[in-house]
Design an enzyme around this catalytic site. Structure first.
Site, mmCIF file in Angstrom:
data_model
loop_
_atom_site.group_PDB
_atom_site.id
_atom_site.type_symbol
_atom_site.label_atom_id
_atom_site.label_comp_id
_atom_site.label_asym_id
_atom_site.label_seq_id
_atom_site.Cartn_x
_atom_site.Cartn_y
_atom_site.Cartn_z
ATOM 1 N N ARG A 12 21.298 116.445 66.646
ATOM 2 C CA ARG A 12 20.153 115.396 66.238
ATOM 3 C C ARG A 12 20.925 114.119 66.326
ATOM 4 O O ARG A 12 22.106 113.735 65.970
ATOM 5 C CB ARG A 12 19.631 115.384 64.902
ATOM 6 C CG ARG A 12 18.594 116.892 65.243
ATOM 7 C CD ARG A 12 17.544 116.618 64.026
ATOM 8 N NE ARG A 12 18.005 116.639 62.545
ATOM 9 C CZ ARG A 12 17.445 115.638 61.834
ATOM 10 N NH1 ARG A 12 16.266 114.917 62.320
ATOM 11 N NH2 ARG A 12 17.995 115.779 60.603
ATOM 12 N N ASN A 82 30.362 113.409 61.664
ATOM 13 C CA ASN A 82 29.302 112.769 62.121
ATOM 14 C C ASN A 82 28.295 112.725 60.993
ATOM 15 O O ASN A 82 27.516 112.098 60.712
ATOM 16 C CB ASN A 82 29.005 112.697 63.428
ATOM 17 C CG ASN A 82 27.384 112.347 63.527
ATOM 18 O OD1 ASN A 82 27.297 111.053 63.713
ATOM 19 N ND2 ASN A 82 26.656 113.215 63.613
ATOM 20 N N ALA A 83 28.235 113.924 60.421
ATOM 21 C CA ALA A 83 27.050 114.463 59.657
ATOM 22 C C ALA A 83 27.063 113.433 58.305
ATOM 23 O O ALA A 83 28.032 113.063 57.876
ATOM 24 C CB ALA A 83 27.317 115.966 59.076
ATOM 25 N N GLY A 143 20.440 98.680 47.954
ATOM 26 C CA GLY A 143 19.842 100.166 48.093
ATOM 27 C C GLY A 143 20.775 101.237 48.522
ATOM 28 O O GLY A 143 20.105 102.480 48.706
ATOM 29 N N TYR A 147 25.591 105.310 49.329
ATOM 30 C CA TYR A 147 26.109 105.555 50.946
ATOM 31 C C TYR A 147 27.080 104.607 51.254
ATOM 32 O O TYR A 147 28.151 104.714 51.885
ATOM 33 C CB TYR A 147 24.779 105.313 51.782
ATOM 34 C CG TYR A 147 24.929 105.418 53.352
ATOM 35 C CD1 TYR A 147 24.646 106.751 53.976
ATOM 36 C CD2 TYR A 147 25.214 104.259 54.049
ATOM 37 C CE1 TYR A 147 24.705 106.791 55.428
ATOM 38 C CE2 TYR A 147 25.385 104.481 55.431
ATOM 39 C CZ TYR A 147 24.982 105.682 56.162
ATOM 40 O OH TYR A 147 25.154 105.891 57.403
HETATM 41 N N1 CAA Z 1 18.001 93.686 54.021
HETATM 42 C C1 CAA Z 1 17.195 92.716 53.490
HETATM 43 N N2 CAA Z 1 16.321 92.868 52.427
HETATM 44 C C2 CAA Z 1 16.293 93.854 51.840
HETATM 45 C C3 CAA Z 1 17.124 94.980 52.193
HETATM 46 C C4 CAA Z 1 17.610 95.025 53.119
HETATM 47 N N3 CAA Z 1 18.657 95.903 53.846
HETATM 48 N N4 CAA Z 1 16.483 96.260 51.506
HETATM 49 C C5 CAA Z 1 15.553 95.524 50.664
HETATM 50 N N5 CAA Z 1 15.326 94.336 50.993
HETATM 51 C C6 CAA Z 1 14.491 93.714 50.364
HETATM 52 C C7 CAA Z 1 12.858 94.016 50.557
HETATM 53 O O1 CAA Z 1 12.291 93.433 51.719
HETATM 54 C C8 CAA Z 1 12.232 93.470 49.418
HETATM 55 O O2 CAA Z 1 12.207 91.836 49.494
HETATM 56 P P1 CAA Z 1 10.699 91.155 49.014
HETATM 57 O O3 CAA Z 1 10.823 91.348 47.604
HETATM 58 O O4 CAA Z 1 11.050 89.771 49.556
HETATM 59 O O5 CAA Z 1 9.622 91.909 49.711
HETATM 60 C C9 CAA Z 1 13.186 93.593 48.220
HETATM 61 O O6 CAA Z 1 14.498 93.791 48.722
HETATM 62 C C10 CAA Z 1 12.960 94.893 47.527
HETATM 63 O O7 CAA Z 1 12.740 95.852 48.340
HETATM 64 P P2 CAA Z 1 11.874 97.045 48.161
HETATM 65 O O8 CAA Z 1 10.317 96.411 47.818
HETATM 66 O O9 CAA Z 1 11.679 97.833 49.257
HETATM 67 O O10 CAA Z 1 12.377 97.818 46.840
HETATM 68 P P3 CAA Z 1 12.071 99.172 46.561
HETATM 69 O O11 CAA Z 1 12.654 99.534 45.348
HETATM 70 O O12 CAA Z 1 10.768 99.840 46.930
HETATM 71 O O13 CAA Z 1 13.177 99.928 47.624
HETATM 72 C C11 CAA Z 1 15.079 100.251 48.868
HETATM 73 C C12 CAA Z 1 14.278 99.517 47.696
HETATM 74 C C13 CAA Z 1 14.917 101.633 48.883
HETATM 75 C C14 CAA Z 1 16.545 99.799 49.066
HETATM 76 C C15 CAA Z 1 14.270 99.947 50.430
HETATM 77 O O14 CAA Z 1 14.123 98.505 50.418
HETATM 78 C C16 CAA Z 1 15.343 100.262 51.354
HETATM 79 O O15 CAA Z 1 15.012 101.497 51.891
HETATM 80 N N6 CAA Z 1 15.907 99.337 52.088
HETATM 81 C C17 CAA Z 1 16.708 99.718 53.332
HETATM 82 C C18 CAA Z 1 18.052 100.125 52.926
HETATM 83 C C19 CAA Z 1 18.808 100.396 54.239
HETATM 84 O O16 CAA Z 1 19.231 99.359 54.834
HETATM 85 N N7 CAA Z 1 19.321 101.656 54.352
HETATM 86 C C20 CAA Z 1 19.829 101.813 55.619
HETATM 87 C C21 CAA Z 1 19.392 103.118 56.243
HETATM 88 S S1 CAA Z 1 20.111 103.517 57.805
HETATM 89 C C22 CAA Z 1 21.487 103.984 57.408
HETATM 90 O O17 CAA Z 1 22.053 103.836 56.609
HETATM 91 C C23 CAA Z 1 22.322 104.024 58.722
HETATM 92 C C24 CAA Z 1 23.685 103.049 58.808
HETATM 93 O O18 CAA Z 1 24.661 103.594 58.811
HETATM 94 C C25 CAA Z 1 23.337 101.645 59.103
#
Ligand code: CAA
Length: 240
Positions: A12, A82-83, A143, A147
């Site tokens: 995937r 990669n996983a 967050g 990771y």
């Molecule tokens: N960039 C900018 N702002 C961010 C952010 C980010 N990556 N993550 C969170 N924020 C901000 C939110 O927009 C929010 O801002 P406001 O207060 O102005 O609205 C604030 O931080 C708090 O965030 P949440 O309201 O979402 O808080 P929460 O506790 O409900 O959730 C979280 C926190 C779980 C970290 C959620 O924000 C989230 O999932 N963020 C994304 C994290 C991320 O980037 N993960 C990458 C996944 S893909 C991956 O990992 C592949 C790779 O290798 C690149």
């Protein structure tokens, strides 16, 4: 005889693109997966690539799985680690389980998948180990303390092993993707993803095929002078 490549999480997302690109380039490919049987069967029937189910976070399962691949396809020349999984949450809300599970699957898998094949590669004098890190291991991400730690750890693992194997014809490199258009990124809350894309200079998510292209480059027999490096593919996001 074509070279044999194993791709973890290979049915995937980015892994599927890597598996199919390697097959198109003439490799014999084994695509590992952990849980989604339906997606794996679909991938197998669409591509003709052999699929193997085991948990990369479990050392014994990796040893057994890699033995099965070697029995079926021959000695393994290329491993693409990669996983990976995410269990995002701010540290003040993160559970111990979310920490441990990400370290186990994303980082301990490097040891689990490499240790069983390293002796064979040393004996044969050839190997390509390609580890998928992340921009979030390079620059950190809110967050993602778990990771980001695991993905940064992959870079250290890569450099150390590159030094150990440099005289044995084995190269060990990382690719650090930025945000790629996969299910993992689609799970990021929409308002957060909008902010992230706005911060990417090329102004779009990456494509899985763009990461597969990096893998082909590093896997090539002609890439023998590249070892211990991290190839960043992030649309300029690291600079922004
Ligand atoms: N960039 C900018 N702002 C961010 C952010 C980010 N990556 N993550 C969170 N924020 C901000 C939110 O927009 C929010 O801002 P406001 O207060 O102005 O609205 C604030 O931080 C708090 O965030 P949440 O309201 O979402 O808080 P929460 O506790 O409900 O959730 C979280 C926190 C779980 C970290 C959620 O924000 C989230 O999932 N963020 C994304 C994290 C991320 O980037 N993960 C990458 C996944 S893909 C991956 O990992 C592949 C790779 O290798 C690149």
């Amino acid at each position: 005889m074509s070279r044999v490549a194993v791709v973890t999480g290979g049915t995937r997302g980015i892994g599927a693109a890597i598996s199919t690109a390697l097959k198109s380039a003439g490799y014999t490919v084994a695509a590992n997966y952990a849980g989604n049987d339906e997606a794996a069967e679909k991938f197998k029937s669409q591509t003709g690539i052999a699929v193997y189910k085991w948990d990369v976070g479990n050392f014994d399962a990796c040893s057994r799985g890699l033995s099965r691949v070697e029995d079926d396809l021959g000695s393994i020349d290329v491993v693409v680690n990669n996983a990976g999984i995410t269990r995002d949450g701010m540290l003040h809300k993160m559970t111990l389980e979310a920490w441990n599970e990400v370290i186990r699957v994303d980082l301990s898998s490097m040891f689990n998948m490499t240790k069983p094949v390293i002796d064979g590669m040393r004996e044969r004098g050839f190997g390509r180990i390609i580890n998928i890190s992340s921009i979030n291991g390079q620059k950190g991400q809110m967050g993602q303390a778990n990771y980001s730690a695991a993905k940064a750890g992959i870079i250290g693992f890569t450099k150390a092993l590159a030094l150990e194997t440099a005289r044995k014809g084995i190269t060990v490199n990382c690719i650090a993707p930025g945000y790629i258009n996969t299910d993992m990124v689609a799970a990021v809350p929409e308002k957060v993803l909008e902010k992230i894309i706005a911060a990417i200079p090329v102004n779009r998510l990456g494509k899985a095929e763009e990461i597969a292209h990096c893998v082909l480059f590093l896997a090539d027999d002609k890439a023998g002078f590249i070892t211990g490096s991290t190839l960043s593919a992030n649309g300029g996001q690291y600079l922004a």
